[in-house]
Scaffold this motif. Structure first.
Motif, PDB file in Angstrom:
ATOM      1  N   UNK A 119     -22.055  52.434 -27.522  1.00 28.32           N
ATOM      2  CA  UNK A 119     -21.090  52.506 -26.423  1.00 28.32           C
ATOM      3  C   UNK A 119     -21.665  53.289 -25.236  1.00 28.32           C
ATOM      4  N   UNK A 120     -22.287  54.419 -25.519  1.00 32.60           N
ATOM      5  CA  UNK A 120     -22.916  55.232 -24.464  1.00 32.60           C
ATOM      6  C   UNK A 120     -23.965  54.408 -23.721  1.00 32.60           C
ATOM      7  N   UNK A 121     -24.794  53.703 -24.463  1.00 39.53           N
ATOM      8  CA  UNK A 121     -25.885  52.944 -23.855  1.00 39.53           C
ATOM      9  C   UNK A 121     -25.363  51.783 -23.020  1.00 39.53           C
ATOM     10  N   UNK A 122     -24.367  51.073 -23.523  1.00 35.62           N
ATOM     11  CA  UNK A 122     -23.798  49.951 -22.768  1.00 35.62           C
ATOM     12  C   UNK A 122     -23.157  50.450 -21.478  1.00 35.62           C
ATOM     13  N   UNK A 123     -22.338  51.489 -21.583  1.00 40.32           N
ATOM     14  CA  UNK A 123     -21.651  52.027 -20.401  1.00 40.32           C
ATOM     15  C   UNK A 123     -22.664  52.608 -19.411  1.00 40.32           C
ATOM     16  N   UNK A 124     -23.639  53.370 -19.912  1.00 43.24           N
ATOM     17  CA  UNK A 124     -24.646  53.979 -19.031  1.00 43.24           C
ATOM     18  C   UNK A 124     -25.469  52.911 -18.314  1.00 43.24           C
ATOM     19  N   UNK A 125     -25.818  51.845 -19.009  1.00 44.16           N
ATOM     20  CA  UNK A 125     -26.583  50.764 -18.386  1.00 44.16           C
ATOM     21  C   UNK A 125     -25.752  50.071 -17.306  1.00 44.16           C
ATOM     22  N   UNK A 126     -24.505  49.792 -17.611  1.00 42.81           N
ATOM     23  CA  UNK A 126     -23.619  49.163 -16.636  1.00 42.81           C
ATOM     24  C   UNK A 126     -23.440  50.053 -15.398  1.00 42.81           C
ATOM     25  N   UNK A 127     -23.173  51.340 -15.630  1.00 44.35           N
ATOM     26  CA  UNK A 127     -22.980  52.260 -14.503  1.00 44.35           C
ATOM     27  C   UNK A 127     -24.265  52.443 -13.699  1.00 44.35           C
ATOM     28  N   UNK A 128     -25.408  52.415 -14.369  1.00 42.10           N
ATOM     29  CA  UNK A 128     -26.678  52.512 -13.663  1.00 42.10           C
ATOM     30  C   UNK A 128     -26.832  51.347 -12.691  1.00 42.10           C
ATOM     31  N   UNK A 165     -33.766  50.787 -14.616  1.00 47.34           N
ATOM     32  CA  UNK A 165     -33.071  49.581 -15.081  1.00 47.34           C
ATOM     33  C   UNK A 165     -33.812  48.899 -16.237  1.00 47.34           C
ATOM     34  N   UNK A 166     -35.122  48.661 -16.131  1.00 45.84           N
ATOM     35  CA  UNK A 166     -35.810  48.032 -17.270  1.00 45.84           C
ATOM     36  C   UNK A 166     -35.775  48.889 -18.539  1.00 45.84           C
ATOM     37  N   UNK A 167     -35.925  50.209 -18.393  1.00 46.68           N
ATOM     38  CA  UNK A 167     -35.900  51.062 -19.583  1.00 46.68           C
ATOM     39  C   UNK A 167     -34.514  51.107 -20.215  1.00 46.68           C
ATOM     40  N   UNK A 168     -33.471  51.102 -19.389  1.00 46.89           N
ATOM     41  CA  UNK A 168     -32.119  51.112 -19.960  1.00 46.89           C
ATOM     42  C   UNK A 168     -31.851  49.819 -20.722  1.00 46.89           C
TER      43      UNK A 168
END
Length: 174
Positions: free
Chosen positions: A80-89, A48-51
């Protein structure tokens, strides 16, 4: 900072995937328990902190360089990938925490929470693939300007104001 946090995120996802495989396939109760407890710690204290650091530093870097945040498709897709991946994480960590809580209180048998345990494995594998796409975009930087980027690149330069030295010399700028 951006490269470090992004690569760290990718590595932590790989560790999370290995722990998910160990938790799902091991016959040893201590290994299963340890895997899910480690997944929860890895998720909340590393992933979570790294994302979030990757997202924040990526936005700052894009805004502070000629790449811009909305000028190139690859930057926009990576955002977009980073925002979605962070949210899904962050959503995914709810499942990881639940499985870790159960593992801390009981010995998980091979049939306990099997759907959630498979979900943890599948989500980690998908996250690894998605982050590898982001890395590929960063390395290859495919061509393609967004509409905003094209307009920024092709907008006419503003007319330069006439300076005092130019006026004194009889020069005019049009």
């Amino acid at each position: 900072m951006h490269v470090t946090s992004s690569v760290g995120w990718l590595g932590a996802v790989a560790v999370f995937l290995v722990l998910a495989v160990a938790g799902l396939t091991s016959q040893d109760a201590q290994t299963v328990r340890g895997a899910y407890l480690a997944m929860e710690l890895t998720g909340w204290l590393v992933l979570a902190p790294l994302s979030l650091a990757s997202l924040l530093t990526g936005v700052v870097q894009a805004l502070g360089t000629s790449w811009g945040l909305f000028r190139h498709y690859w930057v926009l897709f990576k955002l977009l990938i980073t925002v979605v991946a962070t949210f899904l994480l962050l959503l995914h960590m709810q499942v990881a925490s639940h499985v870790a809580d159960v593992a801390a209180e009981t010995n998980l048998s091979s049939s306990d929470l099997v759907g959630m345990r498979i979900q943890l494995l599948a989500d980690a594998a998908a996250a690894l693939l998605v982050l590898l796409v982001a890395v590929t975009l960063s390395v290859y930087k495919p061509r393609g300007l967004t509409r905003h980027g094209w307009h920024r690149q092709h907008e006419p330069r503003e007319k330069r104001p006439v300076g005092r030295g130019d006026q004194a010399a009889g020069l005019t700028v049009s």
